[in-house]
Design a protein around this motif. Structure first.
Motif, PDB file in Angstrom:
ATOM      1  N   ASP A 284      50.304  41.595  34.125  1.00 54.54           N
ATOM      2  CA  ASP A 284      49.047  41.916  34.782  1.00 54.54           C
ATOM      3  C   ASP A 284      49.206  43.068  35.768  1.00 54.54           C
ATOM      4  O   ASP A 284      50.311  43.396  36.188  1.00 54.54           O
TER       5      ASP A 284
ATOM      6  N   GLN B 164      47.175  44.760  39.410  1.00 49.56           N
ATOM      7  CA  GLN B 164      46.211  44.423  40.457  1.00 49.56           C
ATOM      8  C   GLN B 164      45.322  45.646  40.686  1.00 49.56           C
ATOM      9  O   GLN B 164      45.823  46.736  40.955  1.00 49.56           O
TER      10      GLN B 164
ATOM     11  N   THR C 168      42.229  47.229  42.907  1.00 51.80           N
ATOM     12  CA  THR C 168      41.483  47.032  44.158  1.00 51.80           C
ATOM     13  C   THR C 168      40.368  48.065  44.246  1.00 51.80           C
ATOM     14  O   THR C 168      40.611  49.267  44.087  1.00 51.80           O
TER      15      THR C 168
ATOM     16  N   SER D 284      39.830  42.795  45.257  1.00 52.36           N
ATOM     17  CA  SER D 284      41.054  42.921  44.461  1.00 52.36           C
ATOM     18  C   SER D 284      41.000  41.913  43.326  1.00 52.36           C
ATOM     19  O   SER D 284      40.555  40.787  43.530  1.00 52.36           O
ATOM     20  N   PHE D 285      41.467  42.307  42.166  1.00 47.77           N
ATOM     21  CA  PHE D 285      41.548  41.334  41.077  1.00 47.77           C
ATOM     22  C   PHE D 285      42.693  41.704  40.144  1.00 47.77           C
ATOM     23  O   PHE D 285      43.163  42.840  40.139  1.00 47.77           O
ATOM     24  N   THR D 286      43.158  40.706  39.385  1.00 44.76           N
ATOM     25  CA  THR D 286      44.224  40.993  38.419  1.00 44.76           C
ATOM     26  C   THR D 286      43.653  40.911  37.005  1.00 44.76           C
ATOM     27  O   THR D 286      42.796  40.074  36.706  1.00 44.76           O
TER      28      THR D 286
ATOM     29  N   ASN E 194      47.747  48.663  41.270  1.00 43.22           N
ATOM     30  CA  ASN E 194      49.163  48.359  41.505  1.00 43.22           C
ATOM     31  C   ASN E 194      49.746  47.762  40.227  1.00 43.22           C
ATOM     32  O   ASN E 194      49.388  46.660  39.823  1.00 43.22           O
TER      33      ASN E 194
ATOM     34  N   ILE F 101      53.464  44.460  39.903  1.00 42.38           N
ATOM     35  CA  ILE F 101      53.327  43.102  40.430  1.00 42.38           C
ATOM     36  C   ILE F 101      53.879  42.087  39.434  1.00 42.38           C
ATOM     37  O   ILE F 101      53.992  42.366  38.236  1.00 42.38           O
TER      38      ILE F 101
ATOM     39  N   LYS G  16      53.410  37.796  38.588  1.00 38.29           N
ATOM     40  CA  LYS G  16      52.669  36.582  38.927  1.00 38.29           C
ATOM     41  C   LYS G  16      53.602  35.393  38.720  1.00 38.29           C
ATOM     42  O   LYS G  16      54.180  35.249  37.656  1.00 38.29           O
TER      43      LYS G  16
ATOM     44  N   LYS H 164      51.141  38.464  47.825  1.00 37.52           N
ATOM     45  CA  LYS H 164      50.026  39.413  47.913  1.00 37.52           C
ATOM     46  C   LYS H 164      48.668  38.771  47.627  1.00 37.52           C
ATOM     47  O   LYS H 164      47.639  39.226  48.098  1.00 37.52           O
ATOM     48  N   MET H 165      48.664  37.770  46.765  1.00 39.97           N
ATOM     49  CA  MET H 165      47.416  37.067  46.417  1.00 39.97           C
ATOM     50  C   MET H 165      47.812  35.650  46.018  1.00 39.97           C
ATOM     51  O   MET H 165      48.923  35.452  45.502  1.00 39.97           O
TER      52      MET H 165
ATOM     53  N   VAL I 252      51.043  36.212  43.658  1.00 35.83           N
ATOM     54  CA  VAL I 252      51.501  37.525  43.216  1.00 35.83           C
ATOM     55  C   VAL I 252      52.552  38.048  44.193  1.00 35.83           C
ATOM     56  O   VAL I 252      52.369  37.944  45.407  1.00 35.83           O
TER      57      VAL I 252
END
Ligand code: ADP
Ligand code: ASP
Ligand code: MG
Length: 406
Positions: free
Chosen positions: A261, A263, A265, A306-308, A336, A339, A341, A371-372, A383
């Protein structure tokens, strides 16, 4: 006679020698008195090679032609395995997805099985033949070729087992399901029995040993799925209802991690539910699978979101965001790609609290930045920077008892 559906993955079929060994394993089952239906993947890394062939032509191949290409991988293996079985004196016949009318939805590379026409297959079984079926593929109502998504042969196998009311055995290059991918956590423990719900979570979070939708189908049609090694007799793992009773006290059954994945933003979008609806509505319309979402209000009535999403969907997100930016140039966006998960999964979380606290403690003590975060009833996902992935896996593995005893 009872029907057994066996599925062999790519690494189990990587060479003609291995295909002959698989044929022996199939024959053994046949000799035990079962009707055997075999689902196969493409040989070794064939699917990856086909994808890079296409990349040599264009970065965005026409989806229909991509499926035309990808389905050839499995077509090779069914023919070779069927030849091997015939050469060993057993009557076998191979079928492609289109020949068996494995009906799917019309979304290329993400098709879902709707139904399977089994009369041809049953007729062959009644003629005492071993039936070899191409996994990962199907056809639409218009007879267009489709594929089910990477790793989708598992789903072909469980769907056929459900349709034929047979049992389902998945043979691969590990001897069962482990608490974590043994390639990432060397001392991971093998799980004897795992619950469908836990396995679905693990599969969707990166445990590539099983295709998520295969486990979902197993759950729906109550088909226990046995996962074991092609080339060893070690007892494997059964995916079923209930869990591993000997591990009832365990809070966490397993973990998974992935770097698939990215990220995204978006900065300075209008702070309203309508904005969120627009963004996630458009992503959903394009079938982009958004996983984690976080939102932060800024001082000037704007917000950052922000989303993945899967890496492979970046170009779709890009089109959606750029269209919006044409209307409102104050919107900025960042991506980004570095990352990872990480997730822990366990039915035990339903009745016990404190898992999130312990995750944060372990990450903090080891200076791993989170981060999330998202949680659901039976999982916690967070994340981290990609460089911290394996360190986080080790810390969690030992912190939650997911490793073998010394
Ligand atoms: P196949 O080609 O047989 O479908 P896959 O490569 O799709 O095989 O799946 C097997 C691989 O899944 C293993 O080699 C292992 O590295 C990986 N894997 C990921 N998570 C797990 C897990 N929790 N338990 C066992 N294997 C896992
Ligand atoms: N050959 C396909 C893939 O590599 C399907 C599968 O292996 O299950 O994704
Ligand atoms: Mg697989």
């Amino acid at each position: 006679m009872e029907i057994v559906v066996q599925k062999y993955g790519g690494s189990s079929l990587a060479t003609t020698e291995k295909i002959k060994e698989v044929a022996d394993k199939v024959i053994k089952k046949k000799e035990e008195g079962y009707h055997v239906v075999v689902i196969v993947s493409a040989m070794g890394k064939t699917t990856d090679e086909l994808i890079s062939l296409a990349k040599g032509i264009t970065d965005h191949p026409v989806p229909r032609e991509m499926d035309m290409l990808l389905t050839t991988g499995e077509q090779m293996s069914i023919a070779l395995l069927s030849m091997a079985l015939n050469a060993k004196g057993y009557s076998a016949v191979s079928f492609t997805g289109s020949q068996l009318n494995i009906q799917t939805t019309a979304i290329h590379q993400k098709a879902r099985i709707k139904d399977i026409e089994t009369s041809k297959l049953i007729k062959a079984l009644e003629e005492n033949k071993i039936v070899v079926v191409a996994g990962f593929q199907g056809v639409t109502e218009e007879n267009e070729y489709t594929t089910l998504g990477r790793g989708g042969s598992d789903t072909s196998a469980v769907a056929l087992a459900a349709k034929l009311k047979g049992s389902c055995e998945i043979y691969t290059d590990v001897d069962g399901i482990y608490t974590m991918d043994p390639r990432k956590l060397k001392r991971a423990k093998k799980i004897e029995k795992i619950n469908y719900e836990e396995m679905m979570e693990m599969a969707s979070l990166g445990a590539g040993v099983m295709h998520y939708r295969a486990v979902e189908l197993g759950h729906k049609y109550k088909i226990p799925i046995y996962v074991a090694s092609t080339f060893s007799e070690e007892r494997g793992t059964i995916i079923t209802n209930g869990g591993d009773t000997s591990m009832e006290e365990t809070l966490i059954t397993g973990m998974a991690s992935n770097v698939d994945d990215i990220q995204v933003t978006l900065l300075n979008i209008p702070s309203s539910t309508a904005s969120l609806y627009r963004l996630f509505g458009e992503l959903a319309e394009e079938e982009v699978n958004v996983d984690m979402i976080s939102q932060m209000l800024t001082e000037d009535k704007k917000m950052n979101v922000s989303f993945t999403i899967p890496k492979t969907d970046l170009h779709i997100a890009e089109e959606i965001v750029e269209k919006w930016r044409e209307e409102d140039q104050t919107i900025q966006w960042e991506v980004n790609t570095d990352i990872a998960k990480i997730s822990v999964v366990g039915l035990g979380m339903r009745s016990h609290s404190g898992v999130a606290g312990k995750v944060f403690e372990l990450m903090a003590k080891n200076n791993i930045e989170i981060k999330m975060v998202t949680t659901s009833e039976i999982k916690i996902t967070w994340v981290v920077d990609q460089k911290d992935e394996l360190r986080a896996v080790e810390v969690i593995g030992s912190g939650f008892g997911l490793e073998m005893a010394e």
